[in-house]
Write a protein that holds these residues in place. Structure first.
Motif, PDB file in Angstrom:
ATOM      1  N   PRO A   1      -7.466 -22.444   3.114  1.00  0.00           N
ATOM      2  CA  PRO A   1      -6.390 -23.472   3.302  1.00  0.00           C
ATOM      3  C   PRO A   1      -6.393 -24.783   2.530  1.00  0.00           C
ATOM      4  O   PRO A   1      -5.288 -25.089   2.005  1.00  0.00           O
ATOM      5  CB  PRO A   1      -6.485 -23.592   4.718  1.00  0.00           C
ATOM      6  CG  PRO A   1      -7.217 -22.615   5.389  1.00  0.00           C
ATOM      7  CD  PRO A   1      -8.178 -22.124   4.296  1.00  0.00           C
ATOM      8  N   PRO A   2      -7.458 -25.330   2.376  1.00  0.00           N
ATOM      9  CA  PRO A   2      -7.380 -26.642   1.456  1.00  0.00           C
ATOM     10  C   PRO A   2      -7.140 -26.378  -0.133  1.00  0.00           C
ATOM     11  O   PRO A   2      -6.477 -27.056  -0.877  1.00  0.00           O
ATOM     12  CB  PRO A   2      -8.929 -26.918   1.511  1.00  0.00           C
ATOM     13  CG  PRO A   2      -9.500 -26.736   2.668  1.00  0.00           C
ATOM     14  CD  PRO A   2      -8.687 -25.402   2.904  1.00  0.00           C
TER      15      PRO A   2
ATOM     16  N   GLN B   1      -4.839 -24.154  -1.279  1.00  0.00           N
ATOM     17  CA  GLN B   1      -3.459 -24.264  -1.045  1.00  0.00           C
ATOM     18  C   GLN B   1      -2.912 -25.656  -1.478  1.00  0.00           C
ATOM     19  O   GLN B   1      -2.094 -25.921  -1.807  1.00  0.00           O
ATOM     20  CB  GLN B   1      -2.876 -23.436   0.051  1.00  0.00           C
ATOM     21  CG  GLN B   1      -3.417 -21.878  -0.278  1.00  0.00           C
ATOM     22  CD  GLN B   1      -3.026 -21.121   1.186  1.00  0.00           C
ATOM     23  OE1 GLN B   1      -3.101 -21.490   2.136  1.00  0.00           O
ATOM     24  NE2 GLN B   1      -2.658 -19.790   1.036  1.00  0.00           N
ATOM     25  N   ASN B   2      -3.269 -26.556  -0.485  1.00  0.00           N
ATOM     26  CA  ASN B   2      -2.870 -27.871  -0.536  1.00  0.00           C
ATOM     27  C   ASN B   2      -3.014 -28.574  -1.806  1.00  0.00           C
ATOM     28  O   ASN B   2      -2.443 -29.103  -2.267  1.00  0.00           O
ATOM     29  CB  ASN B   2      -3.533 -28.671   0.753  1.00  0.00           C
ATOM     30  CG  ASN B   2      -3.066 -28.076   2.016  1.00  0.00           C
ATOM     31  OD1 ASN B   2      -2.223 -27.553   2.308  1.00  0.00           O
ATOM     32  ND2 ASN B   2      -3.930 -28.168   3.117  1.00  0.00           N
TER      33      ASN B   2
ATOM     34  N   GLN C   1      -1.028 -27.297  -4.561  1.00  0.00           N
ATOM     35  CA  GLN C   1       0.363 -27.808  -4.520  1.00  0.00           C
ATOM     36  C   GLN C   1       0.477 -29.273  -4.830  1.00  0.00           C
ATOM     37  O   GLN C   1       1.281 -29.440  -5.566  1.00  0.00           O
ATOM     38  CB  GLN C   1       0.998 -27.627  -2.911  1.00  0.00           C
ATOM     39  CG  GLN C   1       2.293 -28.152  -2.622  1.00  0.00           C
ATOM     40  CD  GLN C   1       3.093 -27.606  -3.492  1.00  0.00           C
ATOM     41  OE1 GLN C   1       3.223 -26.266  -3.705  1.00  0.00           O
ATOM     42  NE2 GLN C   1       4.294 -28.155  -4.026  1.00  0.00           N
ATOM     43  N   THR C   2      -0.523 -30.160  -4.569  1.00  0.00           N
ATOM     44  CA  THR C   2      -0.691 -31.455  -4.921  1.00  0.00           C
ATOM     45  C   THR C   2      -0.869 -31.473  -6.434  1.00  0.00           C
ATOM     46  O   THR C   2       0.062 -32.129  -7.256  1.00  0.00           O
ATOM     47  CB  THR C   2      -1.837 -32.196  -4.392  1.00  0.00           C
ATOM     48  OG1 THR C   2      -1.571 -32.040  -2.875  1.00  0.00           O
ATOM     49  CG2 THR C   2      -1.944 -33.575  -4.574  1.00  0.00           C
TER      50      THR C   2
END
Length: 164
Positions: A145-146, A148-149, A152-153
């Motif tokens: 999950p991190p 993907q974040n 994206q950033t």
């Protein structure tokens, strides 16, 4: 997994409609699909690895400052093939959705330096990274999950530096 291309003879004015990437397609920090050459018709059958959107391309052989360069193929509107000097990285099934993260991780300053140092050959000449040494490269990866974040950033911020 790493896919390799093949070496084929090319010619200006060839009648082939197939295109092979040049190493310059991956050395400027962004994928340049227009950087191609044309195989001679008699060698089209040797083309083995088609470039795929969502994968990362790596220049395994180049000058000391450009060896190990990588780009993310975000989209593709034509059939392109890999030469023997480029690799296509195929992420593990669990990580296919985070190609952006992997691209930025490979181009991060310290990691890019480590990748260039995997290359062998004279400092003044072309340098080459072996598949075995590249596959043995370890990258610290946070849980999915991190990834993907972070990806994206990073994809909405300043592009990674170009290491020349």
């Amino acid at each position: 997994k790493i896919e390799s291309g093949t070496s084929v003879n090319c010619s200006i004015g060839s009648e082939s409609d197939k295109r092979i990437l040049k190493t310059s397609a991956v050395t400027l920090g962004a994928f340049l699909p227009s950087e191609t050459k044309t195989p001679i018709v008699d060698e089209e059958d040797k083309l083995s690895t088609q470039v795929k959107a969502g994968h990362i391309l790596v220049c395994r052989k180049n000058s000391p400052s450009l060896v190990g360069s990588s780009v993310l193929v975000e989209s593709l509107d034509q059939d392109l093939f890999l030469p023997d000097l480029l690799w296509q990285l195929i992420p593990n099934e669990n990580y296919r959705e985070i190609s952006n993260f992997l691209f930025y991780a490979l181009n991060e300053g310290h990691t890019a330096f480590r990748i260039r140092n995997l290359a062998s050959g004279s400092i003044e000449s072309m340098r080459n990274i072996s598949k075995k040494s590249y596959l043995n490269l370890s990258l610290p990866l946070p849980p999915l999950p991190p990834h993907q974040n972070i990806a994206q950033t990073l994809s909405t911020s300043t592009p990674p530096p170009i290491h020349l």
